[in-house]
Design an enzyme around this catalytic site. Structure first.
Site, PDB file in Angstrom:
ATOM      1  N   GLU A  32       0.845  -1.211   0.000  1.00  0.00           N
ATOM      2  CA  GLU A  32       0.000   0.000   0.000  1.00  0.00           C
ATOM      3  C   GLU A  32       0.872   1.250   0.000  1.00  0.00           C
ATOM      4  OE1 GLU A  32      -3.186   0.545  -1.175  1.00  0.00           O
ATOM      5  OE2 GLU A  32      -3.521  -1.183   0.126  1.00  0.00           O
ATOM      6  N   ASP A  35       3.326   1.980  -4.761  1.00  0.00           N
ATOM      7  CA  ASP A  35       3.395   2.074  -6.236  1.00  0.00           C
ATOM      8  C   ASP A  35       4.033   3.380  -6.699  1.00  0.00           C
ATOM      9  OD1 ASP A  35       1.087   3.500  -5.520  1.00  0.00           O
ATOM     10  OD2 ASP A  35      -0.083   2.798  -7.247  1.00  0.00           O
ATOM     11  N   GLY A 122     -15.428   5.169  -5.468  1.00  0.00           N
ATOM     12  CA  GLY A 122     -14.832   5.706  -4.244  1.00  0.00           C
ATOM     13  C   GLY A 122     -14.788   4.712  -3.098  1.00  0.00           C
ATOM     14  N   SER A 126     -11.087   0.967  -7.204  1.00  0.00           N
ATOM     15  CA  SER A 126     -10.554   1.503  -8.445  1.00  0.00           C
ATOM     16  C   SER A 126     -11.549   1.540  -9.603  1.00  0.00           C
ATOM     17  CB  SER A 126      -9.302   0.723  -8.864  1.00  0.00           C
ATOM     18  OG  SER A 126      -8.619   1.490  -9.792  1.00  0.00           O
ATOM     19  N   SER A 127     -12.678   2.173  -9.340  1.00  0.00           N
ATOM     20  CA  SER A 127     -13.654   2.382 -10.416  1.00  0.00           C
ATOM     21  C   SER A 127     -13.076   3.289 -11.492  1.00  0.00           C
ATOM     22  CB  SER A 127     -14.933   2.998  -9.849  1.00  0.00           C
ATOM     23  OG  SER A 127     -14.693   4.314  -9.385  1.00  0.00           O
ATOM     24  N   ASP A 168      -3.276   0.526 -10.419  1.00  0.00           N
ATOM     25  CA  ASP A 168      -4.690   0.279 -10.710  1.00  0.00           C
ATOM     26  C   ASP A 168      -4.911  -0.034 -12.186  1.00  0.00           C
ATOM     27  OD1 ASP A 168      -4.876   1.006  -8.110  1.00  0.00           O
ATOM     28  OD2 ASP A 168      -6.015   2.853  -8.453  1.00  0.00           O
TER      29      ASP A 168
HETATM   30  P1  ADP Z   1     -12.022   4.797  -6.964  1.00  0.00           P
HETATM   31  O1  ADP Z   1     -11.322   4.284  -5.767  1.00  0.00           O
HETATM   32  O2  ADP Z   1     -13.402   4.226  -7.105  1.00  0.00           O
HETATM   33  O3  ADP Z   1     -11.220   4.691  -8.219  1.00  0.00           O
HETATM   34  P2  ADP Z   1     -11.635   7.597  -7.498  1.00  0.00           P
HETATM   35  O4  ADP Z   1     -11.941   8.815  -6.694  1.00  0.00           O
HETATM   36  O5  ADP Z   1     -10.248   7.345  -7.937  1.00  0.00           O
HETATM   37  O6  ADP Z   1     -12.223   6.365  -6.676  1.00  0.00           O
HETATM   38  O7  ADP Z   1     -12.494   7.605  -8.840  1.00  0.00           O
HETATM   39  C1  ADP Z   1     -13.896   7.819  -8.830  1.00  0.00           C
HETATM   40  C2  ADP Z   1     -14.257   8.663 -10.032  1.00  0.00           C
HETATM   41  O8  ADP Z   1     -14.202   7.855 -11.244  1.00  0.00           O
HETATM   42  C3  ADP Z   1     -15.689   9.163  -9.996  1.00  0.00           C
HETATM   43  O9  ADP Z   1     -15.786  10.369  -9.237  1.00  0.00           O
HETATM   44  C4  ADP Z   1     -15.981   9.389 -11.469  1.00  0.00           C
HETATM   45  O10 ADP Z   1     -15.404  10.610 -11.905  1.00  0.00           O
HETATM   46  C5  ADP Z   1     -15.223   8.252 -12.146  1.00  0.00           C
HETATM   47  N1  ADP Z   1     -16.094   7.075 -12.408  1.00  0.00           N
HETATM   48  C6  ADP Z   1     -15.882   5.810 -12.016  1.00  0.00           C
HETATM   49  N2  ADP Z   1     -16.859   4.974 -12.466  1.00  0.00           N
HETATM   50  C7  ADP Z   1     -17.724   5.742 -13.155  1.00  0.00           C
HETATM   51  C8  ADP Z   1     -18.952   5.486 -13.859  1.00  0.00           C
HETATM   52  N3  ADP Z   1     -19.499   4.280 -13.925  1.00  0.00           N
HETATM   53  N4  ADP Z   1     -19.568   6.531 -14.462  1.00  0.00           N
HETATM   54  C9  ADP Z   1     -19.037   7.760 -14.393  1.00  0.00           C
HETATM   55  N5  ADP Z   1     -17.908   8.055 -13.747  1.00  0.00           N
HETATM   56  C10 ADP Z   1     -17.242   7.076 -13.126  1.00  0.00           C
HETATM   57 MG    MG Z   2      -9.267   5.570  -8.494  1.00  0.00          MG
END
Ligand code: ADP
Ligand code: MG
Length: 381
Positions: A32, A35, A122, A126-127, A168
């Protein structure tokens, strides 16, 4: 699950997409905040994925990105070369700019992108990388997974402005079913290691937004630590490259809070390499112990935990789980818990402790090491 993105594309733009691709979120087993310090990480790709369906822009459009997500269904329209949109579509504009620099997309190219994702936003899974990697894979099927990871990384890092590392995007592009990826972020050496253990994911429900706050501050602290340590070791390029047997020297050279941050990075680097070795040898019990140690180091030295995460890890330990730790930067998000195949009591014990402390449940699911990014079929078979 490509359908929602393809259906959204059709509904929004009135035509069939030209291609679609999906990419997974990830869980980092250990390593953690190593990277961006040039150390190793050991993530797995998870079953939750983002899908991007893409097609050419409207006739007559030049250099226009039109983007829509199932998240809000409203269309963002932007000249991707000239302006970076506010919010999520910036990831897509960043991907287009990077593909343009590789000559994969023409500068006046217009594109429509519809996105659907079941990676929670969030939650430390890692969306954002799943989104960028899915879009890059759909737009540039000829690029190798490592190139896709680079495009998505630079989109997020250079264009959106999140000071993330390369983990990620790399695991999202290179992930392999039933495997964890030992990835050395300085040398870019990647090794697949079989991972079939039982892993629980506990969502604390506390969301973070990495484009603000703690992560950028920690990065600045690590850079400052490297600057000072270069006085001792001028050839030091990465904080993670500081020799672990020189920890006493490091402690003498740095003041708090830089000292604690650096001790975390250097010891976590050694821990992660050792953990990968143990995993390869099937020594799960010892591997689990390192997860607990990693959490403790994150909590005390890197100060990136949260009370919710600490509650989960403490409850897991009391219940006899093999290991547990926060995953994905911290400051909220999720924790992982490594349990025996037959374990039935850890999940309920965590649930009880969490409910007692916060008066609400913490969703617990099982995660399996899943496949990385790939193209999706447009039509049902
Ligand atoms: P995470 O840990 O989920 O990656 P981040 O803060 O790095 O958290 O990223 C979240 C951001 O990614 C969201 O605020 C948005 O801008 C974008 N995002 C992720 N998935 C989607 C989605 N399905 N539709 C639109 N935006 C998304
Ligand atoms: Mg992210």
């Amino acid at each position: 699950m490509p359908r929602p993105a393809i259906d959204l594309f059709r509904k929004t733009f009135g035509t069939t997409p030209r291609a679609a691709a999906s990419a997974p979120g990830r869980v980092n087993l250990i390593g953690e905040h190593t990277d961006y310090n040039g150390g190793p990480v050991l993530p797995i790709a998870i079953a939750q994925r983002a899908t991007a369906a893409i097609g050419p822009g409207a006739p007559g459009d030049s250099g226009v990105l039109e983007a829509v997500s199932t998240r809000d269904n409203s269309v963002v329209r932007v000249k991707w070369q000239e302006e970076l949109p506010e919010g999520w579509a910036a990831y897509l504009a960043g991907v287009l700019r990077e593909l343009w620099s590789l000559d994969v997309v023409p500068p006046d190219g217009s594109v429509r992108i519809a996105v659907a994702s079941d990676v929670p936003i969030g939650a430390g899974l890692s969306s954002s990388a799943a989104l960028a990697v899915a879009a890059a894979t759909a737009l540039a099927p000829s690029l190798a997974p490592r190139q896709i990871a680079g495009v998505a990384f630079r989109a997020e890092h250079d264009h959106v402005g999140v000071r993330c590392g390369v983990m990620d995007q790399t695991i999202s592009a290179l992930g392999k079913r039933g495997h964890a990826l030992l990835f050395e972020c300085a040398s870019l050496e990647a090794t697949q290691i079989g991972f079939g253990a039982r892993l629980l994911l506990v969502d604390t429900g506390k969301r973070h937004d990495l484009s603000t706050g703690g992560l950028n501050q920690r990065r600045a602290e690590c850079e400052e630590a490297v600057k000072r340590l270069k006085i001792e070791l001028p050839e030091l390029a990465w904080l993670a490259s500081w020799p672990v047997e020189w920890l006493p020297r490091l402690k003498r050279a740095l003041r708090e809070p830089l000292r604690s941050r650096a001790v975390h990075v250097v010891s976590e680097t050694a821990r992660t390499r050792f953990a990968a070795q143990l995993l390869r040898q099937g020594k799960l019990k010892q591997f689990g112990k390192l997860l607990y140690e990693s959490h403790e180091s994150c909590r005390r030295l890197y100060e990136c935990s949260s009370p919710e995460l600490d509650t989960v890890v403490a409850a897991a330990k009391r219940a006899g789980a093999l290991g547990a730790r926060l995953t994905g930067a911290g400051w909220g998000g999720a924790a992982i818990v490594l349990v025996n195949k037959t374990d039935k009591k850890t999940a309920p014990a965590i649930q009880r402790a969490f409910e007692r402390a916060y008066g609400r449940p913490a969703p617990i699911s099982e995660v399996q090491a899943s496949a990385g990014a790939h193209a999706e079929r447009l039509y049902r078979q």
